[in-house]
Enzyme design. Structure first.
Site, PDB file in Angstrom:
ATOM      1  CD  GLU A  89      -1.346   0.185   3.661  1.00 18.20           C
ATOM      2  OE1 GLU A  89      -1.816  -0.893   4.030  1.00 18.20           O
ATOM      3  OE2 GLU A  89      -1.683   1.276   4.137  1.00 18.20           O
ATOM      4  CB  CYS A 354       1.696   1.950   9.220  1.00 21.86           C
ATOM      5  SG  CYS A 354       2.577   3.467   9.188  1.00 21.86           S
TER       6      CYS A 354
END
Ligand code: SAH
Length: 362
Positions: A89, A354
């Protein structure tokens, strides 16, 4: 195995062209295409036969956007797909001065920080330099700044990260100035010292999250290996070599590291005026004030503290500090002469921080 071209420097691409029997100047055309995210079929300046051979023996675009999650603030979060099916990501943050792209350096992470979702399933594998560059190349809009603050510990994948930095600096490719790059580490001291010698001079961000080893050990396993004193010393070395102000990251976790006492301890740590080490120093330390790199009269180090209210993750019981506590912590640091700001949350309407987006989509 096919050669991954986006991770090669111009000199390496030139060598490869020669070995494949193509004229050297083709490397210059190729690097431009590669950094635009083009596949071999979309490289009209290259002869058809050449494109065919390259497609047989090499790989061009290593990363594709799997899903895009636009944010109301103009930024976006991305899930990228890699050739082996891995999903990573990233985030695009919109600032008045341009877009900052946050990149991942590993699939997962093995640092084990208690508050971080990237590490929950451990490390799957390192990303290659080409896969890091690919996260920039697949963007449709221009990228101003690059931060290595996505999933992974950059210094746990040292060689590929350094290669990546050299590759995106290529004038005929992405031509990204190292002044526009920040690298965030949880504080791997040997790599910090080695990195100081590379001469890359990117901004170094250090995830401190606690002012002393005992507290740090409760949230960051790496604190068992490297102490804050050594991290501060390595940061000082990096500053001396690079001239770049060090950023210390500090995620504020409710009732864990967000007290005024923690702020005061952090200020003393960053000021570097440890009474035990300099007996002749005044009792009231003169803290370094932001804005100048003049170190005369103070042993402190030009640095800035980025305060990040913790993004709570459901898998762990840690919560972010209240708005008031965050402001109070910032005021305390500022009062003690430490330059500090609260990091604005961007693209936050999409998903947390995160590794949370990736986990949500696995
Ligand atoms: N491995 C690198 C890059 C990590 S991501 C490092 O440790 O610095 C960038 C920052 O986000 C780090 O400071 C990390 O500690 C922090 N972070 C991780 N999870 C977070 C969370 N849930 N909320 C707020 N910050 C978080």
């Amino acid at each position: 195995m096919k050669t991954e071209l986006p991770g090669l420097t111009l000199a390496e691409l030139t060598d490869l062209m020669k070995r494949m029997g193509f004229p050297a100047f083709r490397a210059k055309q190729l690097i431009k295409y590669l950094h635009e995210g083009a596949d071999f079929a979309d490289m009209p300046l290259l002869p058809k036969e050449m494109r065919g051979r390259l497609a047989e023996e090499c790989e061009a675009n290593t990363v594709t956007i799997h899903k895009e999650f636009p944010s109301a603030d103009g930024g976006a979060k991305y899930l990228y797909a890699l050739r082996d099916g891995s999903i990573i990501e990233g985030v695009r943050m919109r600032y008045s001065y341009g877009d900052t792209l946050c990149l991942s350096t590993q699939v997962g992470c093995r640092m084990g920080c208690a508050f971080c979702a990237s590490t929950l399933d451990g490390l799957a594998r390192n990303l290659t330099a080409g896969e890091m560059a690919g996260q920039i190349a697949c963007q449709k809009q221009p990228v101003g700044n690059v931060v290595l603050m996505g999933s992974g510990e950059p210094f746990d994948n040292y060689d590929e990260v350094v290669r990546f930095l050299r590759v995106i600096h290529e004038p005929l490719g992405l031509n990204i100035s190292m002044r526009r790059v920040s690298l965030s580490t949880c504080g791997l001291v040997p790599q910090m010292l080695r990195f100081a010698e590379e001469g890359l001079n990117v901004t170094l961000a250090v995830s401190l999250h606690a002012p002393n080893d005992d507290l740090r050990k409760t949230i960051m396993p790496i604190a068992e290996v490297y102490g804050v004193a050594d991290i501060i010393r390595a940061s000082r070395v990096y500053f001396n070599k690079s001239g770049r102000r060090i950023i210390f990251e500090y995620a504020l976790i409710k009732d864990v590291n967000d007290s005024d006492a923690c702020a005061a301890e952090l200020a003393i740590l960053l000021h570097g005026n440890h009474p035990a080490k300099s007996p002749g120093s005044p009792t009231k330390p003169q803290f370094w004030r932001g804005g100048s790199t003049d170190l005369s009269g103070t042993p402190g180090m030009p640095c800035h503290v980025n305060l990040i209210p913790l993004n709570g993750i459901p898998e762990r019981s840690l919560a972010g500090s209240s708005k008031n506590r965050v402001r109070a912590f910032e005021s305390k640091l500022t009062e003690l002469g430490i330059s500090a700001t609260v990091r604005r949350s961007l693209a936050d309407d999409v998903a947390g921080a995160c590794g949370q987006l990736r986990r949500a989509n696995l």
